[in-house]
Structures are given as structure tokens and as C-alpha cells.
Scaffold this motif. Structure first.
Motif, short mmCIF file in Angstrom:
data_model
loop_
_atom_site.label_atom_id
_atom_site.label_comp_id
_atom_site.label_asym_id
_atom_site.label_seq_id
_atom_site.Cartn_x
_atom_site.Cartn_y
_atom_site.Cartn_z
N GLY A 148 -4.92 -4.24 15.59
CA GLY A 148 -5.23 -2.86 15.34
C GLY A 148 -5.03 -2.89 13.87
O GLY A 148 -5.51 -1.86 13.08
N PHE A 149 -4.08 -3.28 13.25
CA PHE A 149 -3.59 -3.42 11.98
C PHE A 149 -4.12 -4.08 11.03
O PHE A 149 -4.16 -4.28 9.86
CB PHE A 149 -2.03 -3.29 11.89
CG PHE A 149 -1.10 -2.29 11.89
CD1 PHE A 149 -1.28 -1.18 11.30
CD2 PHE A 149 -0.18 -2.37 13.03
CE1 PHE A 149 -0.44 -0.08 11.63
CE2 PHE A 149 0.66 -1.33 13.13
CZ PHE A 149 0.48 -0.21 12.36
N GLY A 150 -5.16 -5.09 11.56
CA GLY A 150 -6.00 -5.93 10.80
C GLY A 150 -5.34 -7.16 10.92
O GLY A 150 -5.63 -8.09 9.87
N TYR A 151 -4.22 -7.64 11.57
CA TYR A 151 -3.72 -8.97 11.19
C TYR A 151 -4.11 -9.80 12.44
O TYR A 151 -4.68 -9.33 13.47
CB TYR A 151 -2.20 -8.76 11.28
CG TYR A 151 -1.50 -7.95 10.28
CD1 TYR A 151 -1.44 -8.39 9.03
CD2 TYR A 151 -1.22 -6.55 10.53
CE1 TYR A 151 -0.67 -7.69 8.05
CE2 TYR A 151 -0.60 -5.97 9.57
CZ TYR A 151 -0.46 -6.47 8.26
OH TYR A 151 0.10 -5.81 7.12
N VAL A 197 -7.89 -6.61 3.27
CA VAL A 197 -7.51 -5.71 2.27
C VAL A 197 -6.22 -5.25 3.05
O VAL A 197 -6.24 -4.36 3.97
CB VAL A 197 -8.14 -4.57 1.52
CG1 VAL A 197 -7.29 -3.96 0.56
CG2 VAL A 197 -9.25 -5.29 0.85
N TYR A 198 -5.06 -5.30 2.49
CA TYR A 198 -3.60 -4.59 3.14
C TYR A 198 -3.09 -3.79 2.20
O TYR A 198 -3.12 -3.79 1.07
CB TYR A 198 -2.56 -5.78 3.65
CG TYR A 198 -3.33 -6.70 4.52
CD1 TYR A 198 -3.20 -6.49 5.99
CD2 TYR A 198 -4.03 -7.92 4.03
CE1 TYR A 198 -3.88 -7.22 7.01
CE2 TYR A 198 -4.60 -8.87 5.13
CZ TYR A 198 -4.54 -8.42 6.49
OH TYR A 198 -5.32 -9.29 7.49
N ASP A 199 -2.32 -2.85 2.97
CA ASP A 199 -1.33 -1.72 2.35
C ASP A 199 -0.34 -2.24 1.38
O ASP A 199 0.02 -1.73 0.31
CB ASP A 199 -0.90 -0.79 3.23
CG ASP A 199 -2.06 0.11 3.94
OD1 ASP A 199 -2.90 0.14 3.34
OD2 ASP A 199 -1.73 0.58 4.94
N SER A 200 0.18 -3.42 2.01
CA SER A 200 1.43 -4.03 1.47
C SER A 200 0.99 -4.83 0.02
O SER A 200 1.66 -5.55 -0.49
CB SER A 200 2.05 -4.84 2.43
OG SER A 200 1.13 -5.68 2.91
N GLY A 201 -0.18 -5.09 -0.32
CA GLY A 201 -0.76 -5.65 -1.49
C GLY A 201 -1.52 -6.81 -1.03
O GLY A 201 -1.82 -7.32 -0.16
N LYS A 251 6.05 -3.01 9.30
CA LYS A 251 5.05 -2.13 9.56
C LYS A 251 4.66 -2.33 11.33
O LYS A 251 4.53 -1.71 12.17
CB LYS A 251 3.65 -2.16 8.67
CG LYS A 251 2.68 -1.30 9.15
CD LYS A 251 1.51 -1.09 8.23
CE LYS A 251 0.71 -2.30 8.18
NZ LYS A 251 -0.60 -2.21 7.42
N VAL A 252 4.34 -3.67 11.36
CA VAL A 252 4.18 -4.19 12.66
C VAL A 252 5.09 -4.08 13.75
O VAL A 252 5.27 -3.40 14.92
CB VAL A 252 3.49 -5.60 12.96
CG1 VAL A 252 3.37 -6.10 14.10
CG2 VAL A 252 2.26 -5.63 12.07
N THR A 253 6.44 -4.38 13.09
CA THR A 253 7.76 -4.29 14.06
C THR A 253 7.90 -2.62 14.62
O THR A 253 8.07 -2.41 15.83
CB THR A 253 8.86 -4.58 13.48
OG1 THR A 253 8.71 -6.00 12.94
CG2 THR A 253 10.36 -4.26 13.99
#
Length: 177
Positions: A13-16, A40-44, A56-58
Motif C-alpha cells: 500500500g505504501f508502494g514498497y 517515486v518515494y517521499d523519502s527521496g 514509515k512502514v514500521t
């Protein structure tokens, strides 16, 4: 919903990509995530999992697993590491052309372990390697594999892909520059 399904749904769901999920002793729940190429990820930017990605996932998994009433005492979320396991056909397709270690379920020509470059061969796969005498090709299917992992490539000097490094420049006094 099972704990495995809850973890997979949250991670994807987070794209990972969910690489692996395992339960350890004393209530340990270990989750390995990877970035999906082109996402594309928020963390860069970048192809490697960051601390922010794991954090974020944790946080989300802690919430989801509590709601799902999953029993665990410790949660670890991390990258799969430099020796990333290859589990699914999509992993093999993604890492075709890379150097891998493979362990077969049954021996072939007296051995189970091989290291070489992975290549697609229709519905099956090939491992191109040198046995010390000549170049060889091992054809295999995923059902024949017990374990497959990327061979770690550590490149501290930025010389990835060069067969031989250029000699360091010498300065007076014999010190390398």
C-alpha cells in the motif's frame, strides 16, 4: 485477515515490495522491504531503502497489527541487504544480468551451489558461470531452487565495473595520493 496478509497489504500500500516476512523466537516479527524501480518515494530518490522508509512502514505496521490483534513483542522493518534473496519470478526478471549465488534442491553434476550471472531463457532461467576451466551454462526452473541471493557488490572507490583499478598516482617520498 492473517498477519502475513496484513503485512503485505500495508507494505504494498505504501508502494514498497515485500521481500520477506518471518516470525522469530520470543515474539520477533521481521519484515524486509525493497523499493520498486521507477516508483517515486517521499523519502527521496534512489534505488535503496532508507531509514525513513523503514520508519514509515514500521509506524503503520504497528497500528495495523494492533488492529488485527496480531501477537508480537518486537517488530523489525529493514532492507533486504546487499545479498537480497530472490523469491519470486519477478525478482529473477528484475535482477537478470546480475551476479547471484544459487543453491539447488538436488545436486547437479555433484554439486548444489553455483555462482554466476543470471539470464532469462524463455520460461526458465540460466546461470552463466566459469567452473575454473571453461564457461558453463546451467539451466534451471524456480521449482529446482532452494535459495538464490544477489552477490554483494561493495564499491568503496567508485570503480564499479572496472576489471582493474588504475594505479594510484605517486608523489615524492613514495606516498600514494
Amino acid at each position: 485477515m492473517s498477519w502475513q496478509a496484513a503485512v503485505e497489504k500495508t507494505v504494498t500500500g505504501f508502494g514498497y515490495e515485500l521481500v520477506e516476512c518471518e516470525r522469530g523466537s520470543q515474539g520477533l516479527l521481521r519484515v524486509f522491504i525493497d523499493r520498486v524501480p521507477g516508483q517515486v518515494y517521499d523519502s527521496g530518490p534512489g534505488e535503496f531503502v532508507t531509514v525513513e522508509d523503514c520508519e514509515k512502514v514500521t509506524r503503520q505496521l504497528q497500528y495495523v497489527l494492533e488492529v488485527e490483534n496480531c501477537d508480537y513483542s518486537r517488530l523489525e522493518v529493514s532492507s533486504p541487504g546487499l545479498d537480497r534473496p530472490l523469491k519470486k519470478a519477478a525478482d529473477y526478471a528484475r535482477f537478470a544480468g546480475e551476479r547471484i549465488d544459487i543453491t539447488l534442491k538436488l545436486p547437479f553434476q555433484g554439486r548444489k551451489k553455483y555462482q554466476g550471472v543470471l539470464a532469462a531463457a524463455g520460461e526458465a532461467w540460466e546461470l552463466h558461470f566459469n567452473d575454473g576451466k571453461q564457461d558453463q551454462v546451467l539451466g534451471f526452473t524456480l521449482e529446482e531452487v532452494r535459495d538464490a541471493r544477489l552477490v554483494p557488490v561493495v564499491d568503496f572507490k567508485g570503480r564499479k565495473g572496472k576489471e582493474q583499478a588504475e594505479p594510484a598516482a605517486q608523489v615524492p617520498g613514495g606516498y600514494e595520493q
